[in-house]
Design a protein around this motif. Structure first.
Motif, PDB file in Angstrom:
ATOM      1  N   THR A 267      31.913  42.225  30.134  1.00 43.66           N
ATOM      2  CA  THR A 267      31.773  41.034  29.284  1.00 43.66           C
ATOM      3  C   THR A 267      32.337  39.819  30.018  1.00 43.66           C
ATOM      4  N   THR A 269      34.346  36.452  30.702  1.00 44.01           N
ATOM      5  CA  THR A 269      35.616  35.940  30.166  1.00 44.01           C
ATOM      6  C   THR A 269      35.342  34.682  29.345  1.00 44.01           C
ATOM      7  N   GLN A 272      34.634  31.778  31.670  1.00 47.85           N
ATOM      8  CA  GLN A 272      33.274  31.774  32.213  1.00 47.85           C
ATOM      9  C   GLN A 272      32.279  31.247  31.181  1.00 47.85           C
ATOM     10  N   SER A 299      37.689  35.053  40.045  1.00 51.12           N
ATOM     11  CA  SER A 299      37.570  34.592  38.658  1.00 51.12           C
ATOM     12  C   SER A 299      36.136  34.622  38.134  1.00 51.12           C
ATOM     13  N   GLU A 449      40.848  31.890  34.056  1.00 47.36           N
ATOM     14  CA  GLU A 449      41.098  33.193  33.441  1.00 47.36           C
ATOM     15  C   GLU A 449      40.485  34.264  34.337  1.00 47.36           C
ATOM     16  N   PRO A 451      39.175  38.224  35.077  1.00 40.95           N
ATOM     17  CA  PRO A 451      38.595  39.306  34.265  1.00 40.95           C
ATOM     18  C   PRO A 451      39.675  40.249  33.744  1.00 40.95           C
ATOM     19  N   PRO A 452      39.475  40.850  32.587  1.00 41.08           N
ATOM     20  CA  PRO A 452      40.482  41.762  32.032  1.00 41.08           C
ATOM     21  C   PRO A 452      40.700  42.964  32.941  1.00 41.08           C
TER      22      PRO A 452
END
Length: 691
Positions: A267, A269, A272, A299, A449, A451-452
């Motif tokens: 998914t 971020t 993004q 990122s 941010e 990515p997780p």
């Protein structure tokens, strides 16, 4: 044009054609140029120091009578002149002297001398000092102001520059320059007029705060800095206005973007999604997008660029993506083909490594509009490359190119008044001050941010003597099924540098790690060989990749969890950060080892400490800019766009925002004043609005 700007230096007394040529090497063509050529230090020649009170390393004026002058023979022949003023005696030594000097410096002659006091063979001595002989018993009056020392070049002496500056200051009094900054701003900041500032800088009084003049904190310096910064911002805003005056195609259909997002195994971020929305808003209006996307390593900038490309392609336009190196361009090609091929979109390749036939074929298909997207290097803006309907240009790592190359690519899509949209990407976080100066003509988006699942990369710095321990760590990582990079700063051995060479390191590591497959990549390899070796590493067929800094950007191997940098003290902070970003791209914990040679310089210690303390690319970029300065930080390609004569981006950072506000006001409310400012400070940039 002002009187001072219209007067060539050839009109001043003492400047012939040869002198004008030499002054031009300093960028000095007019009287106005000369007045903006500021001293880098001052000498106090307003008072006489008794000889009996002289101390080494002082720069002083003395007066006295010659007691003796003799030619001394030894390792080097010299003329030694002994001078006394009744309080003491000092020697003047000349290793290079003329017969006229020897004749004039005779017993009884009266002199005024200026120079640096040094400890010498006879006690305190002056070496090749400046001096004046008394006429009769009279010496000229002492200087009333401090004596400036100017930056100079071969064939242009301080005496010449001071003589010309005296003439220029006389003209300044006769033809005071127009003050182009708003009076309200000058009053609120307590800044002097331009005339007052120039007089203060070229002829300060003995009791003036010289340290403030030299460090740039004096109001006289700040007056010039503010005006120059406003002029640079006006240049940026004029260029932006000129580009925005064009029209651009409108892209509003995002169905392909949704298809791409649905096909991804992850998914996007929030950052993004936000930046894609900002780009979509730009593309939906008939005015050219001029947007910079900044994002730290990993990122997801490339995916954002892909979304922009799909909107242009959906509307029937072509897209060109240009990267500074073939390795980075190849990585983009791989990513775009991976994402766009399932959508039945062809992505072509154009770079120097193609054969002439391959290049001609690709160029022909681009010109005929058969290819919707092309990825390449500098080859893209060569004259032979043409497009049928170029609607979007994407430039990666813009600071490696320069504004004019970005605009050259844009021109390939011009149709009358319509030009392509422009998207600029950078994985090098740009400090705010520098971004305002360098990219003031662009809107800015920041992907702030990651990515997780991305964990911080643990970084440690070790002396080169710990190399065996690091090799053992590489082996342990390979045994766990992960991969590692080992980066070297040179390709071949060099006597001049103590850096470990990549080829020698590769041989050493193959011997030390016989059970591992070790690959080698460097910039002198053929593109095909480089690509094959990188592909083997990407597929996991090699556990260790030895490389030069060619892998700085673009290489993406999620299974690589260990980065070793040899001679890390030789690299700048931004480069260290980019290299470190090659690991930590998968789900596991990653590590970075900085191997360094001792002893470390203060700057190198600071760099390594910053790398250990933070993974924040913006903080690292700020520290790097502080340590290296903007010229070195940007490299040679871009420095022409930051050719400040007086302002210093680091020192004068606080003035940047006020300068932007003043520039905005002048451009909208006083366009004639804005144009005059640009002409005064940005030589040859009057046509900014036309680019």
């Amino acid at each position: 044009m002002s009187e001072l700007a219209a007067r060539p230096l050839g009109g001043l007394k003492g400047v012939g054609p040869r002198g004008a040529e030499r002054l031009a090497k300093l960028g000095l063509h007019t009287v106005e140029d000369l007045l903006f050529h500021l001293p880098f230090r001052y000498e106090d020649r307003t008072r006489i120091q008794p000889i009996g009170r002289l101390r080494p390393e002082q720069h002083v004026v003395i007066e006295g009578e010659v007691l003796a002058a003799d030619v001394m023979f030894g390792r080097r022949r010299s003329l030694l002149c002994k001078l006394s003023d009744g309080t003491g005696m000092v020697a003047l030594r000349f290793y290079h002297f003329t017969a006229a000097q020897k004749h004039n410096l005779t017993r009884g002659a009266r002199l005024r001398v200026y120079g640096e006091v040094r400890a010498g063979g006879t006690g305190l001595e002056f070496y090749h000092p400046e001096y004046e002989l008394a006429v009769g018993d009279e010496l000229p009056p002492l200087e009333k102001s401090l004596t400036p020392v100017y930056p100079t070049t071969e064939g242009v002496h301080q005496k010449t520059l001071r003589n010309l500056m005296r003439q220029a200051l006389t003209l300044l009094e006769r033809y005071p320059p127009r003050d182009l900054l708003p009076p309200s701003m000058l009053d609120s900041a307590r800044l002097p007029t331009l005339r007052e500032a120039l007089l203060k800088l070229h002829a300060p009084q003995p009791d003036d705060p010289v340290d403030m003049l030299l460090t740039g904190s004096h109001p006289a310096v700040q007056r010039l800095v503010m005006e120059e910064m406003v002029a640079h911002q006006l240049g940026m805003l004029s260029r932006r206005a000129g580009q925005k005056a064009h029209s651009a195609p409108v892209f509003t259909d995002d169905r392909l973007v949704h298809r791409l997002r649905d096909s991804l195994p992850f998914t996007l971020t929030g950052a993004q999604r936000r930046v894609i929305d900002e780009i979509a808003a730009d593309l939906a209006i008939p005015s050219p997008m001029l947007r910079l996307v900044q994002g730290d390593v990993g990122s997801g900038k490339t995916l954002v660029a892909a979304a922009a490309a799909l909107m242009a392609i959906r509307a029937g336009y072509q897209v060109a993506l240009m990267a500074p190196t073939e390795l980075l361009a190849e990585q983009h090609l791989h990513n775009f083909r991976h994402w766009l091929t399932p959508l039945d979109i062809e992505v072509a390749w154009l770079a120097g490594s193609l054969t002439p036939k391959q290049r001609r074929d690709t160029q022909a298909r681009l010109a005929e509009g058969q290819v919707p997207m092309v990825v390449g290097t500098h080859a893209l803006f060569q004259e032979a490359v043409g497009f049928q309907r170029l609607g979007l240009t994407i430039i990666d790592e813009q600071h490696r190119f320069g504004v004019h190359q970005r605009l050259a690519l844009r021109e390939k899509g011009r149709e009358g008044n319509q030009v392509p949209h422009q998207l600029v990407l950078t994985a090098t976080p740009i400090p705010r001050t520098l971004a305002m100066s360098l990219y003031g003509d662009l809107d800015t988006s920041v992907i702030d941010e990651l990515p997780p699942g991305r964990e911080p990369i643990d970084t440690l710095a070790l002396p080169a003597g710990r190399r065996p321990d690091v090799i053992a760590r590489v082996h342990a990582a390979a045994m766990k099924g992960t991969q590692a990079y080992w980066v070297c700063t040179l390709i071949e051995e060099s006597d001049a540098l103590q850096a470990q060479a990549a080829e020698a390191t590769w041989a050493d590591l193959k011997e030390a790690l016989p059970d591992l497959n070790v690959e080698l990549v460097h910039g002198r390899m053929k593109a095909k060989d480089k690509a094959e070796r990188m592909a083997r590493f990407s597929r996991g067929e090699a556990q260790l990749l030895v490389a030069t800094t060619v892998i700085e950007v673009g290489v993406d191997v999620p299974n690589a969890t260990l980065m070793v940098m040899e001679n890390a003290e030789r690299l700048g902070l931004s480069q260290l950060h980019q290299l470190r970003g090659r690991v930590g791209r998968g789900g596991g914990k990653s590590y970075c080892v900085l191997l360094y040679q001792t002893p470390l310089s203060h700057t190198a210690k600071k760099r390594l400490a910053v790398m250990r303390e933070t993974g924040d690319g913006f903080r690292i970029a700020e520290e790097d800019l502080r340590l290296r300065g903007p010229g070195e930080w940007l490299g040679t390609r871009q420095t022409g766009d930051l050719a400040f004569r007086i302002a210093d981006l680091m020192r004068d950072e606080a003035l940047m925002s006020p300068a932007r506000e003043v520039a905005d006001t002048l451009l909208t409310e006083h366009p004639d004043t804005a144009e005059a400012l640009v002409k005064r400070w940005l030589k040859g940039a009057e046509g900014y609005a036309d680019v």
